[in-house]
Every structure is written in structure tokens, then in C-alpha cells.
Design an enzyme around this catalytic site. Sequence first.
Site, PDB file in Angstrom:
ATOM      1  CG  HIS A  72      10.594  -3.644  -4.956  1.00 31.28           C
ATOM      2  ND1 HIS A  72      11.494  -2.659  -5.489  1.00 31.28           N
ATOM      3  CD2 HIS A  72       9.552  -3.125  -5.804  1.00 31.28           C
ATOM      4  CE1 HIS A  72      11.036  -2.161  -6.459  1.00 31.28           C
ATOM      5  NE2 HIS A  72       9.597  -2.372  -6.602  1.00 31.28           N
ATOM      6  CD  GLU A  73       6.531  -5.947  -6.645  1.00 32.79           C
ATOM      7  OE1 GLU A  73       5.565  -5.454  -6.629  1.00 32.79           O
ATOM      8  OE2 GLU A  73       7.597  -5.530  -7.441  1.00 32.79           O
ATOM      9  CG  HIS A  76       4.947  -1.236  -5.046  1.00 26.33           C
ATOM     10  ND1 HIS A  76       5.486  -0.082  -5.245  1.00 26.33           N
ATOM     11  CD2 HIS A  76       5.873  -2.078  -5.789  1.00 26.33           C
ATOM     12  CE1 HIS A  76       6.427   0.068  -5.950  1.00 26.33           C
ATOM     13  NE2 HIS A  76       6.738  -1.297  -6.421  1.00 26.33           N
ATOM     14  CG  ASP A  83       8.865   0.844  -8.648  1.00 21.54           C
ATOM     15  OD1 ASP A  83       9.227   0.366  -7.545  1.00 21.54           O
ATOM     16  OD2 ASP A  83       7.948   0.206  -9.274  1.00 21.54           O
TER      17      ASP A  83
END
Length: 119
Positions: A72-73, A76, A83
Amino acid sequence: YQVADNIHTMLKNLTTSKITISYLGNNCNPEDYAYTEDIGHGSLNDVTVHLCNQYFLSPLLGKNSQTGTLIHEFTHIIFHTDDHDYGPEQCKQLAINNPALAIDNADNYEYFIESQSDK
């Protein structure tokens, strides 16, 4: 297949990037797993992923896992995802109803990877 292709690209980029992992970031909220701080303004070599308490309480694999949190990170960092939605059911609906937005949603990558560990 766009998500799978993006994950492959992300993993290739990560092998040549310097990303700092910080334990227990200063800006963690109680419900946070992690957050990303882009110190280098877009450079893959000046990014810090701050891990929060929920990260350490989560399993290594499976739903809402440590592995999924890092994916997830990393989305980014590599793809500048947002998000837009959180949670497996919400992300599934986002993929069905708005695939373009789902590709820009970090949790969709997380749940894609986490679903692969179930197989």
C-alpha cells in the site's frame, strides 16, 4: 491485469530505490498502519515509510497484513496513488464500479496482493 503489471513495475523500481523504514512514526494515529513521507519531492531515494502501532499488531500475510501495508505504502511512492477508499469490500466495489479510480487507490493493490496469499 493493470494492477498486476503495476506491481511488477513497482517491484523493479524498489530494487533500485533507497527507501527508509521508520518504526513508530511521530504522526501515527491509533488506527494507522503506516504513512509515507516524501522528503525528496518525488525522488525515490528520499522517501520514508513510517510504521505505526497497527502495523506491528497485524499478521505478516493475509488480510490487513504487514506485507499488504508495505505494498500500500509503496504504491504511494512509486505511482503516487491516493486513498480513495479503504477495506476489501469497498475496494472490490470500487474496482467494479470505477476501475480507473481503483487503479489509483492504494488499498486495491494491498488487497490484490493479500488475496494472492490465500491461493
